[in-house]
Design a protein around this motif. Structure first.
Motif, PDB file in Angstrom:
ATOM      1  N   SER A 197      43.876  12.138  27.527  1.00  0.00           N
ATOM      2  CA  SER A 197      42.910  12.396  28.591  1.00  0.00           C
ATOM      3  C   SER A 197      41.517  12.707  28.079  1.00  0.00           C
ATOM      4  O   SER A 197      40.576  12.796  28.847  1.00  0.00           O
ATOM      5  N   LEU A 198      41.379  12.887  26.779  1.00  0.00           N
ATOM      6  CA  LEU A 198      40.076  13.273  26.249  1.00  0.00           C
ATOM      7  C   LEU A 198      39.337  12.087  25.655  1.00  0.00           C
ATOM      8  O   LEU A 198      39.947  11.151  25.131  1.00  0.00           O
ATOM      9  N   GLY A 199      38.024  12.153  25.745  1.00  0.00           N
ATOM     10  CA  GLY A 199      37.206  11.032  25.312  1.00  0.00           C
ATOM     11  C   GLY A 199      37.040  10.939  23.803  1.00  0.00           C
ATOM     12  O   GLY A 199      37.025  11.948  23.113  1.00  0.00           O
ATOM     13  N   GLU A 207      44.801   2.691  34.892  1.00  0.00           N
ATOM     14  CA  GLU A 207      44.267   4.024  34.566  1.00  0.00           C
ATOM     15  C   GLU A 207      45.394   4.993  34.185  1.00  0.00           C
ATOM     16  O   GLU A 207      45.277   5.749  33.218  1.00  0.00           O
ATOM     17  N   THR A 219      39.420   7.823  32.753  1.00  0.00           N
ATOM     18  CA  THR A 219      38.881   7.998  34.109  1.00  0.00           C
ATOM     19  C   THR A 219      37.453   7.467  34.261  1.00  0.00           C
ATOM     20  O   THR A 219      36.840   7.624  35.310  1.00  0.00           O
ATOM     21  N   MET A 220      36.936   6.820  33.229  1.00  0.00           N
ATOM     22  CA  MET A 220      35.522   6.439  33.265  1.00  0.00           C
ATOM     23  C   MET A 220      35.241   5.247  34.172  1.00  0.00           C
ATOM     24  O   MET A 220      34.090   4.996  34.540  1.00  0.00           O
ATOM     25  N   PRO A 253      31.790   9.149  25.715  1.00  0.00           N
ATOM     26  CA  PRO A 253      33.149   9.032  25.220  1.00  0.00           C
ATOM     27  C   PRO A 253      34.020   8.142  26.113  1.00  0.00           C
ATOM     28  O   PRO A 253      33.926   8.223  27.336  1.00  0.00           O
ATOM     29  N   LEU A 261      36.987   7.168  28.112  1.00  0.00           N
ATOM     30  CA  LEU A 261      37.957   8.005  28.841  1.00  0.00           C
ATOM     31  C   LEU A 261      38.729   7.146  29.821  1.00  0.00           C
ATOM     32  O   LEU A 261      38.147   6.249  30.435  1.00  0.00           O
ATOM     33  N   THR A 269      45.940   6.829  30.609  1.00  0.00           N
ATOM     34  CA  THR A 269      46.019   8.288  30.468  1.00  0.00           C
ATOM     35  C   THR A 269      47.261   8.686  29.682  1.00  0.00           C
ATOM     36  O   THR A 269      47.225   9.578  28.829  1.00  0.00           O
ATOM     37  N   GLN A 270      48.376   8.002  29.978  1.00  0.00           N
ATOM     38  CA  GLN A 270      49.637   8.344  29.305  1.00  0.00           C
ATOM     39  C   GLN A 270      49.605   7.995  27.820  1.00  0.00           C
ATOM     40  O   GLN A 270      50.163   8.717  26.993  1.00  0.00           O
ATOM     41  N   GLN A 311      29.038  12.065  33.193  1.00  0.00           N
ATOM     42  CA  GLN A 311      28.896  11.816  31.752  1.00  0.00           C
ATOM     43  C   GLN A 311      27.466  12.004  31.259  1.00  0.00           C
ATOM     44  O   GLN A 311      27.187  11.812  30.088  1.00  0.00           O
ATOM     45  N   GLN A 325      31.635  17.817  26.370  1.00  0.00           N
ATOM     46  CA  GLN A 325      31.217  16.805  25.403  1.00  0.00           C
ATOM     47  C   GLN A 325      29.975  16.066  25.930  1.00  0.00           C
ATOM     48  O   GLN A 325      29.027  15.810  25.188  1.00  0.00           O
ATOM     49  N   PRO A 340      46.172  13.819  33.185  1.00  0.00           N
ATOM     50  CA  PRO A 340      44.954  14.012  32.400  1.00  0.00           C
ATOM     51  C   PRO A 340      44.851  15.342  31.667  1.00  0.00           C
ATOM     52  O   PRO A 340      44.072  15.459  30.727  1.00  0.00           O
TER      53      PRO A 340
END
Lengths: 291, 403
Positions: free
Chosen positions: A116-118, A107, A216-217, A212, A214, A111-112, B218, B245, B48
């Motif tokens: 961080s955005l979907g 994870e 973190t999902m 999306p 992500l 992220t790196q 979500q 979103q 994040p």
């Protein structure tokens, strides 16, 4: 009426995700008597690798295939280096810590590198929702419960009709006896982890056009899938699919008629109560040891 | 050490006095002496919300480059020191100590998260380190519930002032005057509820629903169905991009199309991620780098574009935060000129005398002694932005201006 249908459809979509991930846990448990806590992150990895490859210009089919293949390799590596060395005794639990740690690493790395955005995967099935009984659903979402049921039947055929499947069943029944019959139980476990990771990645890919992708999902979803597998009785494919779908639907009705805040608290409370009532899981069977 | 040839008794006294002086000086914290010409930040540089830290850094470094090219401040070049806190309050506290005590910087600039700003309140007070917020909008960052805020200032929005702004804009756009609220279950989102309720009372409007959601959720269909069934044709949103979103997707799924007026948790990245679904969503802010810019802003954008290898203004993820950070650096520089030295207390006092024409507005003066006026950007300077064709634009430059 419309809202009931809406919660049902949303719940079946979510439940399809839980069921597919729980099926992966079932496959791994049967082969190695270990659960892979990176499974939620493999689900995430499948989605974001497919998104990234598609963004790089690869055709969708190639991106999806490559993503599943990469996840399968990662799954096999996890078995070889982070589960097998820590699962040498009947009651070893070292694999719990190692797989949780690897999941966190995956994870963080995502992220790196991914951000961080979907971002969503393109799909014509997720462009506009279709209307059903006053509710709306993307056709793409309906693929999740369908895929869960199809995978369950597919696994039944695989376990009964193929040489590898029968070898997996033999290892699940008695690892030592299977070994004495010439079955390489380590190889079977390796393949089982790869297969489960492939299914996990495919689950992420199926939902990525709607939700999306992500970094973190995966963590919480994977944990809930583990809860589903345990409540169902991790040795029952039919059970994990039924409980997975039911858990998803239940969450959506709790959100709808109580609150979002109550969802996880109530959901996990029910998991605990179910385990108190059915220690082997609702569809599980007690393990018999001959002495 | 001073040595004076004198009778033994006097000599002993002088030596003892010198020794005491030496001990006292050694024990004096660095901040009581002249500070260094560095402006340091504790920002979200990885993790994040790294795009938020980058947005602050863009504004700060661009302004510092400009100031240094023009000769610096009081004959000295300014330096920027950036520490990463990953959005975690404990790291922000460590960074504040480092900035104030080891680096001995003249000022600290805050990052995105309000909890981080709240966590460092006792630290900057104890050290006597001027702190300037440029994003974190929590009311309590500046208006303390206990004690006196002497060292924390902000060039950003303030939640207590944002709430009535959002509600007014929502009412202007609502046909049936039924407003719903969606807020994230965090300190920021929950903290905004009383502000919104107070604003609603002031405007004599009743909220038809207050719905919350968790981070990482979500699917927000359940909450939106309740707002839809309550008749809300306009939704005030307190949340960030991922859940924003998800909200847009959920709205499309259930066939609900209210007007959305959002606090500035939504960034320019949402337009990129959600595409046309985001079109027409309104966001409160202080500045936009997209659309028509005046000559000064155009020059700043070109400098930023080169320095940070940007292709278009849509890549400035938090346009208002970047602009606030830019103005904040200039306010610090102006205060230093008035103070006449790199002395933190003098600079802090000079904040109340700074007059500066910035890109987010005119500051005359930047701050006042009253607690609520440690915020330099006044509600009259707040702007409404809107997503249009994937870009976050000034609403005047979109088709949604008259909606």
């Amino acid at each position: 009426m419309g809202e009931i249908v809406q919660y049902l459809l949303n719940g079946l979509t979510l439940g399809g995700i839980y069921a597919l991930l729980a099926l992966g846990l079932y496959i791994m448990w049967e082969a190695s008597k270990a659960a892979n806590f990176t499974h939620g992150d493999i689900y995430m990895l499948g989605a974001i690798v497919a998104v990234v490859l598609t963004e790089r210009g690869l055709p969708l089919f190639v991106s999806v295939t490559a993503s599943v293949a990469i996840a399968a390799v990662v799954g096999a590596l996890i078995e070889r280096f982070f589960v097998r060395p820590f699962n040498t005794e009947p009651h070893s639990i070292g694999w719990m810590l190692t797989t949780i740690a690897v999941g966190m690493m995956i994870e963080s790395a995502a992220t790196q590198t991914y951000g961080s955005l979907g971002r969503q995967l393109p799909s014509i099935l997720a462009e506009k929702p279709i209307r059903l009984g006053g509710a709306g659903v993307y056709a793409q979402e309906l693929l999740l419960p369908i895929a869960a049921v199809a995978t369950m039947f597919g696994l039944q055929v695989f376990y009964r009709r193929t040489r590898l499947g029968r070898a997996m069943r033999a290892v699940a029944a008695d690892r030592m006896a299977a070994g004495l019959m010439g079955i390489d139980s380590n190889l079977v476990a390796l393949i089982a982890f790869a297969l489960a990771a492939g299914i996990g990645a495919l689950t992420g890919i199926l939902i990525a056009p709607v939700l999306p992708a992500l970094p973190t999902m995966g963590a919480l979803t994977g944990l809930k899938a583990f809860g589903v597998a345990i409540v169902a009785g991790i040795s029952s494919a039919r059970g994990v699919v039924i409980v997975g779908l039911a858990y998803g639907v239940m969450e959506k009705f709790i959100e709808g008629y109580l609150s979002t805040g109550a969802r996880d608290a109530l959901g996990f409370s029910l998991v605990i109560l179910a385990l108190l009532a059915f220690p082997q899981g609702i569809f599980g069977r007690g393990e018999v040891k001959k002495v | 050490m001073i040595l004076i040839s004198s009778p033994t008794g006097l000599r002993a006294t002088v030596v003892a006095a010198n020794a005491l002086l030496a001990i006292a000086l050694a024990g004096t914290p660095a901040w009581a002496q002249k500070a260094e010409p560095c402006i340091a930040g504790s920002w979200e540089l990885t993790g994040p919300i790294a795009h938020m830290g980058l947005a602050v850094r863009m504004g700060v470094e661009t302004a510092v480059d400009e100031i240094n090219e023009a000769g610096g401040v009081l004959g000295r070049k300014l330096r920027v020191i950036a520490y990463d806190d990953q959005g975690e309050p404990s790291r922000a506290v460590d960074n504040a100590r480092r900035i104030g005590e080891q680096d001995n910087c003249i000022a600290m600039i805050g990052g995105f998260r309000t909890p981080n700003a709240l966590a460092i309140r006792p630290v900057v007070s104890e050290i006597g380190l001027p702190w300037m917020g440029v994003m974190s909008a929590g009311t309590r960052v500046i208006e303390w519930e206990q004690g006196t805020n002497e060292w924390m200032f902000r060039t950003s929005m303030k939640d207590r002032w944002v709430a009535p702004f959002l509600l007014k804009k929502a009412l202007e756009r609502s046909s049936n005057k039924k407003i719903g609220l969606m807020f994230e279950a965090t300190g920021w989102g929950q903290g905004a509820v009383p502000d919104i309720e107070a604003a609603a009372k002031g405007l004599e409007v009743k909220l038809v629903g207050k719905e919350t959601f968790n981070l990482k959720d979500q699917d927000l269909s359940a909450q939106l169905i309740r707002l839809r069934d309550g008749g809300a044709d306009t939704v005030v949103y307190y949340g960030v991009d991922p859940e924003g979103q998800a909200m847009l997707r959920s709205m499309e799924r259930i066939g609900y199309k209210p007007t959305i007026v959002s606090a500035w948790g939504l960034s320019a990245k949402l337009g990129e991620a959600a595409g046309t679904l985001a079109d027409g969503v309104f966001v409160a802010g202080t500045f936009a780098w997209t659309g028509q810019l005046d000559a000064r802003a155009e020059g700043i954008w070109k400098r930023m574009k080169t320095k940070f290898s940007l292709e278009n203004p849509g890549q400035v993820s938090m346009p208002s935060g970047t602009a606030n950070a830019y103005d904040a650096v200039y306010i610090i520089a102006e205060a230093l000129k008035i103070a006449g030295s790199f002395d933190r207390a003098k600079m802090r006092d000079a904040f109340y005398k700074v007059k500066y024409n910035g890109i987010t507005g005119t500051f005359d003066p930047a701050f006042e002694l009253a607690a609520e006026r440690h915020d330099s950007i006044l509600p009259s300077q707040y702007k409404l932005l809107a997503y249009y064709k994937g870009l976050l634009m000034p609403v005047e430059q979109t088709p949604y201006v008259t909606k």
